[in-house]
Design an enzyme around this catalytic site. Structure first.
Site, PDB file in Angstrom:
ATOM      1  N   HIS A 141      38.501  38.712  31.571  1.00  7.16           N
ATOM      2  CA  HIS A 141      39.688  39.503  31.884  1.00  7.16           C
ATOM      3  C   HIS A 141      40.461  39.831  30.610  1.00  7.16           C
ATOM      4  CE1 HIS A 141      40.173  39.675  36.345  1.00  7.16           C
ATOM      5  NE2 HIS A 141      39.184  38.793  36.251  1.00  7.16           N
ATOM      6  N   PRO A 142      41.055  41.020  30.552  1.00  9.28           N
ATOM      7  CA  PRO A 142      41.836  41.405  29.368  1.00  9.28           C
ATOM      8  C   PRO A 142      43.235  40.792  29.411  1.00  9.28           C
ATOM      9  CG  PRO A 142      41.935  43.147  30.992  1.00  9.28           C
ATOM     10  CD  PRO A 142      41.015  42.097  31.561  1.00  9.28           C
ATOM     11  N   GLN A 184      47.129  47.731  35.782  1.00 12.41           N
ATOM     12  CA  GLN A 184      48.238  47.490  34.860  1.00 12.41           C
ATOM     13  C   GLN A 184      49.266  48.614  34.929  1.00 12.41           C
ATOM     14  OE1 GLN A 184      47.672  45.766  31.046  1.00 12.41           O
ATOM     15  NE2 GLN A 184      45.746  44.735  31.570  1.00 12.41           N
ATOM     16  N   PHE A 206      45.864  35.145  30.577  1.00 11.77           N
ATOM     17  CA  PHE A 206      46.717  35.036  31.756  1.00 11.77           C
ATOM     18  C   PHE A 206      46.264  36.075  32.772  1.00 11.77           C
ATOM     19  CE2 PHE A 206      50.466  36.460  34.150  1.00 11.77           C
ATOM     20  CZ  PHE A 206      50.901  35.249  34.685  1.00 11.77           C
ATOM     21  N   VAL A 258      48.146  42.085  39.554  1.00  9.59           N
ATOM     22  CA  VAL A 258      49.257  42.941  39.129  1.00  9.59           C
ATOM     23  C   VAL A 258      49.777  43.786  40.287  1.00  9.59           C
ATOM     24  CG1 VAL A 258      49.940  44.784  37.539  1.00  9.59           C
ATOM     25  CG2 VAL A 258      48.409  42.973  36.769  1.00  9.59           C
TER      26      VAL A 258
END
Length: 471
Positions: free
Chosen positions: A371-372, A392, A423, A427
């Protein structure tokens, strides 16, 4: 492997039936006419009949006739039929007859009475015999012969079908024969539904054995007409209340001339007919009328995609990115057991999530690390996946102030240094403010607590992504 049974159906939101007149329930009476079509060496069978009769411990007699059983079937044709015929014609209640073709050929007076009353006559197969061990070629031939004889007897081809003592091949073979408005060899729902066979939709109108008078001679069953009436009343009251609440259903009653046609049992049926006549918004149709209504109100619409039917390459292409940069999860899900229940967002999520949970600790950690960062360098460089970019952006993370960007950068760094993976938070469930608050809170977690929290968020993100694709 592909699991053929459909354990999902309409799920929590069945379609509104839109029964005529805004009816809260459709009550459908079926009269099974089997007398003269049952097992009998006179009919070329190997043994006598033993099913659904008032003979305690009845068993087939190989090579012999059973006088008691024969006479009970004859009672159905000679007396029971006419008692039921009087009830339904005098009450003006439409009836669907499940007619065994060979029985019809031995019942000219009863057939004429059915037709004079305007009853629908559906096919109940060629003979009233067990099909479970019948080879497909033989069952296919019997279906064809049942249609032929039915057409000769009634003057028209049957538009409804119910075998009853069916095999695993029955529905497919009837679909293959074609030309039916509905098939009823199923007990799996309170509403009709479409079933596709070789690309062609076929309407299934489920039947019921719980409200069937066969329970007078099977255990646990009805001891008398009053018990029978009470069960029918309770079933009706439940379905009527559901219809009032906005979810109309269908109630099917299965009747037999030799069973409920007996006087003491008959009184329970008569009482039920009188009971439902006291209600408004009750539709009493034939099964053919239900089929025509459903085809008009709920015509078949092919789903865009049925995940469990996809080939491996296409399945992985569509769902390999649901868990970030981890197509192996989709590969393993495809190789596992998929069925119709996995064709919804919730169902497919379950299949993918199962593989994520069954993976090794290191594999799961690899998914987290794939995950980014939120509002991190990859986002700034526009190198996120399409799904991550949209997610995002949904919380405004693509339009941060310099101060907010700096805050995210510091939190990202602190989080990765402590836990070893980015983290992760769903979202779409959050706002910019709630994400920052979660960052601060979760930095206080232990390593085990945060691994569990992050894994749960990964699963939540996967579900939200599938809902976009499938729902």
């Amino acid at each position: 492997m592909r699991y053929p049974r459909d354990m999902h159906g309409y799920g929590p939101t069945p379609p509104h039936a839109n029964w005529p007149g805004g009816a809260h329930v459709a009550v459908q009476f079926v009269l099974n006419y089997e007398e003269g079509g049952e097992n009998n060496i006179l009919h070329g069978d190997a043994a006598s009949e033993a099913f659904l009769v008032d003979v305690l411990g009845a068993a087939p007699w190989p090579g012999q006739r059973h006088a008691n059983v024969e006479s009970m079937y004859e009672y159905g044709a000679r007396a029971g039929f006419w008692r039921l015929h009087r009830l339904f014609t005098q009450s003006e209640v439409p009836v669907t007859v499940y007619a065994v073709a060979t029985a019809l050929m031995r019942a000219p007076a009863q057939l004429a009475a059915m037709q004079d009353a305007g009853w629908e006559i559906a096919s109940h197969g060629l003979k009233w015999v067990q099909h479970k061990d019948m080879p497909p070629e033989e069952e296919r031939a019997q279906i064809a012969e049942a249609i032929r004889l039915h057409t000769i007897a009634t003057g028209e081809r049957p538009r409804g079908w119910y075998t009853g003592r069916s095999s695993l091949n029955t529905i497919e073979l009837v679909c293959e024969a074609g030309g039916f408005s509905y098939i009823s060899d199923s007990y799996d729902d309170d509403l009709p539904y479409w079933r596709v066979h070789n690309g062609q939709p076929n309407l299934i109108i489920p039947y019921s054995l719980s409200t069937n008078d066969m329970r007078f001679v099977t255990g646990p069953g009805f001891d008398n007409g009053e018990e029978y009436f009470q069960f029918l009343k309770d079933s009706f009251d439940c379905l009527y209340a559901e219809g009032q609440a906005g979810a109309p259903k269908m109630m099917s009653l299965g009747l037999h001339c030799r069973l409920v046609g007996q006087p003491g049992r008959f009184q329970g049926l008569k009482k039920f007919v009188e009971y439902i006549k006291g209600f408004e918004k009750v539709w009493i149709p034939t099964r053919l009328q239900i089929a025509e209504h459903w085809a008009r109100e709920h015509p078949y619409r092919a789903p865009e995609v049925r995940p469990h039917l996809l080939g491996k390459e296409e399945f992985v292409h569509r769902y390999g990115s649901i868990f970030e940069h981890s197509p192996w999860i989709a590969e393993r899900a495809w190789e596992g057991e998929l069925g119709p229940a996995n064709d919804t967002a919730v169902g497919l999520h379950f299949a993918l999530r199962t593989q994520f949970r069954m993976a090794s600790d290191e594999e799961r950690l690899g998914v987290l690390r794939a995950h980014p960062d939120l509002a991190g360098k990859l986002a700034a460089a526009k190198r996120l996946t399409e799904a991550s970019t949209a997610e995002q952006a949904s919380a405004g993370l693509d339009a941060l102030t310099d101060r907010e960007r700096d805050q995210f950068e510091k939190l990202n760094t602190a989080y990765v240094e402590k836990f070893g993976f980015p983290f992760i938070i769903a979202v779409r469930d959050n706002t910019k403010a709630s994400i920052l608050q979660a960052f601060e809170t979760r930095l206080g977690n232990s390593a085990d607590e945060e691994l569990a929290t992050a894994s749960a968020q990964v699963e939540r993100i996967a579900l939200l992504r599938l809902q976009v694709l499938l729902d």
